[in-house]
Design a protein around this motif. Structure first.
Motif, PDB file in Angstrom:
ATOM      1  N   ARG A 171       0.846  -1.185   0.000  1.00 54.84           N
ATOM      2  CA  ARG A 171       0.000   0.000   0.000  1.00 54.84           C
ATOM      3  C   ARG A 171       0.878   1.230   0.000  1.00 54.84           C
ATOM      4  NH1 ARG A 171      -4.303  -0.368   4.741  1.00 54.84           N
ATOM      5  NH2 ARG A 171      -2.701   0.873   5.785  1.00 54.84           N
ATOM      6  N   LEU A 172       0.408   2.321  -0.575  1.00 51.48           N
ATOM      7  CA  LEU A 172       1.236   3.533  -0.681  1.00 51.48           C
ATOM      8  C   LEU A 172       0.699   4.653   0.206  1.00 51.48           C
ATOM      9  CD1 LEU A 172       1.848   3.602  -4.546  1.00 51.48           C
ATOM     10  CD2 LEU A 172       3.346   2.692  -2.760  1.00 51.48           C
ATOM     11  N   GLY A 173       1.611   5.369   0.823  1.00 55.83           N
ATOM     12  CA  GLY A 173       1.233   6.547   1.622  1.00 55.83           C
ATOM     13  C   GLY A 173       1.325   6.326   3.125  1.00 55.83           C
ATOM     14  N   ASP A 174       1.499   5.074   3.555  1.00 57.82           N
ATOM     15  CA  ASP A 174       1.525   4.798   5.002  1.00 57.82           C
ATOM     16  C   ASP A 174       2.704   5.475   5.700  1.00 57.82           C
ATOM     17  OD1 ASP A 174      -0.168   2.558   3.833  1.00 57.82           O
ATOM     18  OD2 ASP A 174      -0.413   2.213   5.985  1.00 57.82           O
ATOM     19  N   ALA A 175       3.880   5.414   5.079  1.00 51.81           N
ATOM     20  CA  ALA A 175       5.063   6.015   5.711  1.00 51.81           C
ATOM     21  C   ALA A 175       4.890   7.532   5.795  1.00 51.81           C
ATOM     22  CB  ALA A 175       6.322   5.656   4.933  1.00 51.81           C
ATOM     23  N   GLU A 176       4.327   8.117   4.754  1.00 50.80           N
ATOM     24  CA  GLU A 176       4.119   9.576   4.738  1.00 50.80           C
ATOM     25  C   GLU A 176       3.096   9.988   5.806  1.00 50.80           C
ATOM     26  OE1 GLU A 176       5.858  11.711   2.977  1.00 50.80           O
ATOM     27  OE2 GLU A 176       4.723  13.526   3.443  1.00 50.80           O
ATOM     28  N   LEU A 177       2.071   9.169   5.999  1.00 50.72           N
ATOM     29  CA  LEU A 177       1.109   9.476   7.059  1.00 50.72           C
ATOM     30  C   LEU A 177       1.830   9.539   8.408  1.00 50.72           C
ATOM     31  CD1 LEU A 177      -1.743   9.927   8.194  1.00 50.72           C
ATOM     32  CD2 LEU A 177      -2.015   7.438   8.303  1.00 50.72           C
ATOM     33  N   GLY A 178       2.730   8.571   8.651  1.00 52.48           N
ATOM     34  CA  GLY A 178       3.511   8.577   9.898  1.00 52.48           C
ATOM     35  C   GLY A 178       4.292   9.876  10.050  1.00 52.48           C
ATOM     36  N   LEU A 179       4.925  10.296   8.961  1.00 57.01           N
ATOM     37  CA  LEU A 179       5.714  11.537   8.992  1.00 57.01           C
ATOM     38  C   LEU A 179       4.821  12.746   9.290  1.00 57.01           C
ATOM     39  CD1 LEU A 179       8.458  12.924   8.529  1.00 57.01           C
ATOM     40  CD2 LEU A 179       7.885  13.054   6.099  1.00 57.01           C
ATOM     41  N   ARG A 180       3.643  12.780   8.658  1.00 57.61           N
ATOM     42  CA  ARG A 180       2.732  13.915   8.888  1.00 57.61           C
ATOM     43  C   ARG A 180       2.261  13.952  10.347  1.00 57.61           C
ATOM     44  NH1 ARG A 180       0.691  15.961   3.833  1.00 57.61           N
ATOM     45  NH2 ARG A 180       2.269  15.303   2.319  1.00 57.61           N
ATOM     46  N   LEU A 181       2.066  12.774  10.962  1.00 55.65           N
ATOM     47  CA  LEU A 181       1.672  12.751  12.376  1.00 55.65           C
ATOM     48  C   LEU A 181       2.796  13.307  13.248  1.00 55.65           C
ATOM     49  CD1 LEU A 181      -0.185   9.320  12.699  1.00 55.65           C
ATOM     50  CD2 LEU A 181      -1.148  11.590  12.330  1.00 55.65           C
ATOM     51  N   ILE A 182       4.032  12.967  12.888  1.00 52.92           N
ATOM     52  CA  ILE A 182       5.185  13.505  13.628  1.00 52.92           C
ATOM     53  C   ILE A 182       5.220  15.032  13.483  1.00 52.92           C
ATOM     54  CG2 ILE A 182       7.716  13.667  13.627  1.00 52.92           C
ATOM     55  CD1 ILE A 182       7.734  10.643  12.935  1.00 52.92           C
ATOM     56  N   ASP A 223      12.281   0.567  -6.218  1.00 51.86           N
ATOM     57  CA  ASP A 223      11.573   0.631  -4.930  1.00 51.86           C
ATOM     58  C   ASP A 223      11.062   2.048  -4.731  1.00 51.86           C
ATOM     59  OD1 ASP A 223      14.258   1.507  -4.592  1.00 51.86           O
ATOM     60  OD2 ASP A 223      14.109   1.234  -2.428  1.00 51.86           O
ATOM     61  N   THR A 224       9.918   2.178  -4.053  1.00 59.27           N
ATOM     62  CA  THR A 224       9.326   3.511  -3.885  1.00 59.27           C
ATOM     63  C   THR A 224       9.922   4.171  -2.649  1.00 59.27           C
ATOM     64  OG1 THR A 224       7.467   2.678  -2.584  1.00 59.27           O
ATOM     65  CG2 THR A 224       7.156   2.790  -4.959  1.00 59.27           C
ATOM     66  N   SER A 225      11.119   4.720  -2.827  1.00 57.78           N
ATOM     67  CA  SER A 225      11.756   5.407  -1.707  1.00 57.78           C
ATOM     68  C   SER A 225      11.401   6.890  -1.731  1.00 57.78           C
ATOM     69  CB  SER A 225      13.269   5.222  -1.759  1.00 57.78           C
ATOM     70  OG  SER A 225      13.771   5.544  -3.028  1.00 57.78           O
ATOM     71  N   ASP A 226      11.246   7.471  -2.898  1.00 57.23           N
ATOM     72  CA  ASP A 226      10.976   8.911  -3.006  1.00 57.23           C
ATOM     73  C   ASP A 226       9.489   9.228  -3.163  1.00 57.23           C
ATOM     74  OD1 ASP A 226      13.714   9.203  -2.912  1.00 57.23           O
ATOM     75  OD2 ASP A 226      13.941   9.266  -5.081  1.00 57.23           O
ATOM     76  N   GLY A 227       8.690   8.239  -3.513  1.00 56.25           N
ATOM     77  CA  GLY A 227       7.273   8.472  -3.781  1.00 56.25           C
ATOM     78  C   GLY A 227       6.932   8.045  -5.199  1.00 56.25           C
ATOM     79  N   LEU A 228       5.704   7.541  -5.383  1.00 56.94           N
ATOM     80  CA  LEU A 228       5.294   6.995  -6.680  1.00 56.94           C
ATOM     81  C   LEU A 228       5.527   7.974  -7.837  1.00 56.94           C
ATOM     82  CD1 LEU A 228       3.803   4.791  -8.367  1.00 56.94           C
ATOM     83  CD2 LEU A 228       1.661   5.910  -7.737  1.00 56.94           C
ATOM     84  N   GLY A 273       4.146  10.755  -1.304  1.00 53.86           N
ATOM     85  CA  GLY A 273       4.798  10.418  -0.034  1.00 53.86           C
ATOM     86  C   GLY A 273       5.960   9.467  -0.276  1.00 53.86           C
ATOM     87  N   GLY A 274       7.049   9.674   0.436  1.00 51.16           N
ATOM     88  CA  GLY A 274       8.218   8.807   0.259  1.00 51.16           C
ATOM     89  C   GLY A 274       8.281   7.706   1.299  1.00 51.16           C
ATOM     90  N   GLU A 275       9.319   6.888   1.163  1.00 44.73           N
ATOM     91  CA  GLU A 275       9.741   5.931   2.187  1.00 44.73           C
ATOM     92  C   GLU A 275       8.800   4.758   2.450  1.00 44.73           C
ATOM     93  OE1 GLU A 275      13.047   7.755   4.788  1.00 44.73           O
ATOM     94  OE2 GLU A 275      11.131   8.333   5.661  1.00 44.73           O
ATOM     95  N   ASP A 276       7.930   4.444   1.482  1.00 43.24           N
ATOM     96  CA  ASP A 276       7.141   3.224   1.673  1.00 43.24           C
ATOM     97  C   ASP A 276       7.985   1.970   1.421  1.00 43.24           C
ATOM     98  OD1 ASP A 276       4.528   3.976   2.487  1.00 43.24           O
ATOM     99  OD2 ASP A 276       4.159   4.782   0.476  1.00 43.24           O
ATOM    100  N   TYR A 277       8.985   2.116   0.561  1.00 37.90           N
ATOM    101  CA  TYR A 277       9.848   0.979   0.185  1.00 37.90           C
ATOM    102  C   TYR A 277       9.045  -0.207  -0.339  1.00 37.90           C
ATOM    103  CZ  TYR A 277      13.241   3.983   2.264  1.00 37.90           C
ATOM    104  OH  TYR A 277      13.992   5.083   2.545  1.00 37.90           O
ATOM    105  N   GLU A 278       7.992   0.099  -1.087  1.00 41.37           N
ATOM    106  CA  GLU A 278       7.286  -0.946  -1.839  1.00 41.37           C
ATOM    107  C   GLU A 278       8.014  -1.131  -3.163  1.00 41.37           C
ATOM    108  OE1 GLU A 278       5.129  -2.826  -0.680  1.00 41.37           O
ATOM    109  OE2 GLU A 278       4.465  -1.765   1.114  1.00 41.37           O
ATOM    110  N   LEU A 279       7.639  -2.177  -3.908  1.00 40.29           N
ATOM    111  CA  LEU A 279       8.236  -2.374  -5.230  1.00 40.29           C
ATOM    112  C   LEU A 279       7.254  -1.924  -6.295  1.00 40.29           C
ATOM    113  CD1 LEU A 279      10.038  -5.824  -4.796  1.00 40.29           C
ATOM    114  CD2 LEU A 279      11.019  -3.511  -4.708  1.00 40.29           C
ATOM    115  N   LEU A 280       7.763  -1.128  -7.230  1.00 39.89           N
ATOM    116  CA  LEU A 280       6.995  -0.665  -8.384  1.00 39.89           C
ATOM    117  C   LEU A 280       7.634  -1.351  -9.585  1.00 39.89           C
ATOM    118  CD1 LEU A 280       4.890   1.457  -9.439  1.00 39.89           C
ATOM    119  CD2 LEU A 280       6.819   3.029  -9.691  1.00 39.89           C
ATOM    120  N   PHE A 281       6.845  -2.132 -10.332  1.00 38.29           N
ATOM    121  CA  PHE A 281       7.449  -2.912 -11.422  1.00 38.29           C
ATOM    122  C   PHE A 281       6.488  -3.029 -12.593  1.00 38.29           C
ATOM    123  CE2 PHE A 281       5.076  -6.829 -10.499  1.00 38.29           C
ATOM    124  CZ  PHE A 281       4.742  -6.654  -9.165  1.00 38.29           C
ATOM    125  N   THR A 282       7.038  -3.401 -13.731  1.00 34.88           N
ATOM    126  CA  THR A 282       6.222  -3.553 -14.928  1.00 34.88           C
ATOM    127  C   THR A 282       6.269  -5.015 -15.380  1.00 34.88           C
ATOM    128  OG1 THR A 282       8.145  -2.891 -16.254  1.00 34.88           O
ATOM    129  CG2 THR A 282       6.556  -1.176 -15.707  1.00 34.88           C
TER     130      THR A 282
END
Ligand code: ADP
Ligand code: MG
Length: 333
Positions: A171-182, A223-228, A273-282
């Motif tokens: 899922r995308l955006g979870d890490a960014e949500l954490g950052l926004r809460l901080i 990997d989605t380190s910077d954001g989709l 949002g960055g830092e989800d570290y999911e894989l984006l692939f084709t």
């Protein structure tokens, strides 16, 4: 700012290296000479290729000592670097740790940092093979991770072709949500602890990366380190293609109703949002019918398509198309 109150002022470099070695896994298969000599000697498995990456994790740039627990700093420093190994489809094998520390962080803070890193190392199957230790006014960690893969199997950014389907893990955006809460100082409330997990303890998708490499089904990967929005741009640029992303298909972060007052848009968090570290692939379209819904317990979702025209387009929830600007993390912006 210095909240490492546990300082042992008289600690030698050798003692520090000793502590690092004791707390982290530093022996194992293929490591002929590890910590203690001038350099490590690694024995490759016959006929495999090394996949090597390095990543800096710096106080006040990537984390704040006041906010990020030492355990999370240690864990995340290694997880971030290992995610690049996952993004190539390789197995994680060895790592090197260059560590700069203020005097005041050489006591309990360092022990917690190493405990977090040890947890990550065991989880990812990594052995510490060497590094460097030095004094520095802030905490800085540079991680080099060595992976291994069968020849020619590494999945590059360059292989996406028009007509390929664009897929993402998790899922995308979870890490960014954490950052926004901080940023809104809500991270101290116990009830939101779960929402901070992905920001503090991201999970590199090693098993999925290796599965994709073994099945030769992905034409490109990152990997989605910077954001989709930014990372998809990297694939498109490297592959000399464009893409269309279907917003309604993106698996976006779930924001609890109690936090709706913050006015956060889940789609915006997922896109930028960055830092989800999911894989984006084709994957080639013909493969998509055989693609499992999950690999190693992680859901896979088709979210768009690669196009010949070299633009990245978002098909919005309103059914309209617009350019998808790269608005993810960029330390120089
Ligand atoms: P040199 O002066 O020859 O560079 P060092 O004294 O820096 O050697 O390091 C001695 C040994 O300890 C080397 O094997 C090095 O890889 C290891 N080492 C030093 N710091 C670390 C660290 N932070 N993590 C892992 N190994 C380390
Ligand atoms: Mg040295």
């Amino acid at each position: 700012m210095d909240n490492c109150t546990d300082g042992q002022t008289m600690v030698s470099e050798d003692q520090l290296i000793e502590r690092v070695m004791r707390r982290l896994p530093s022996e194992g298969d293929g490591l002929r000479v590890g910590i203690g000599d001038d350099a490590a000697v690694l024995r490759p498995r016959g006929g495999t290729e090394w996949v090597v990456t390095t990543d800096a994790f710096l106080e006040n740039v990537h984390f704040l000592r006041k906010i990020h627990p030492a355990k999370a700093v240690g864990y995340k420093a290694l997880a971030r670097a290992t995610s690049d190994i996952a993004a190539m489809g390789a197995r994680a094998r060895y790592f090197f740790l260059t560590l700069g520390l203020p005097d005041s962080c050489t006591g309990a803070w360092l022990d917690d940092f190493l405990d977090g890193m040890a947890r990550a190392a065991r989880r990812f199957g990594l052995i510490l093979a060497g590094g460097d230790t030095t004094k520095y006014p802030a905490v800085v960690a540079s991680l080099t991770v060595v992976g291994e893969i069968d020849p020619g199997r590494a999945i590059l950014r360059t292989g996406a072709r028009p007509g390929d389907l664009l897929c993402v893990s998790g899922r995308l955006g979870d890490a960014e949500l954490g950052l926004r809460l901080i940023q809104r100082k809500l991270h101290k409330q116990r009830r939101w602890a779960k929402l901070l997990k992905k920001h503090f303890y991201p999970e590199p998708r090693l098993a999925l990366g290796q599965w994709l490499a073994a099945h030769r089904c992905a034409t490109s990967m990152i990997d989605t380190s910077d954001g989709l929005s930014t990372d998809l741009g990297h694939i498109c640029k490297a592959s000399e293609v464009g893409a269309i992303v279907w917003a309604p298909k993106i698996p976006v972060v779930k924001i609890p109703p109690e936090l709706e007052r913050l006015g956060l848009d889940p789609l915006e968090l997922a896109l930028n949002g960055g830092e989800d570290y999911e894989l984006l692939f084709t994957v080639p379209r013909k493969f998509s019918r055989r693609m499992p819904r999950k690999v190693a317990g992680i859901p896979l979702t088709v979210i768009g398509e690669i196009t010949r025209e070299k633009r990245v387009i978002l098909l919005g929830p309103d059914g309209r198309c617009k350019p998808l600007q790269p608005k993810g993390w960029d330390p120089f912006r």
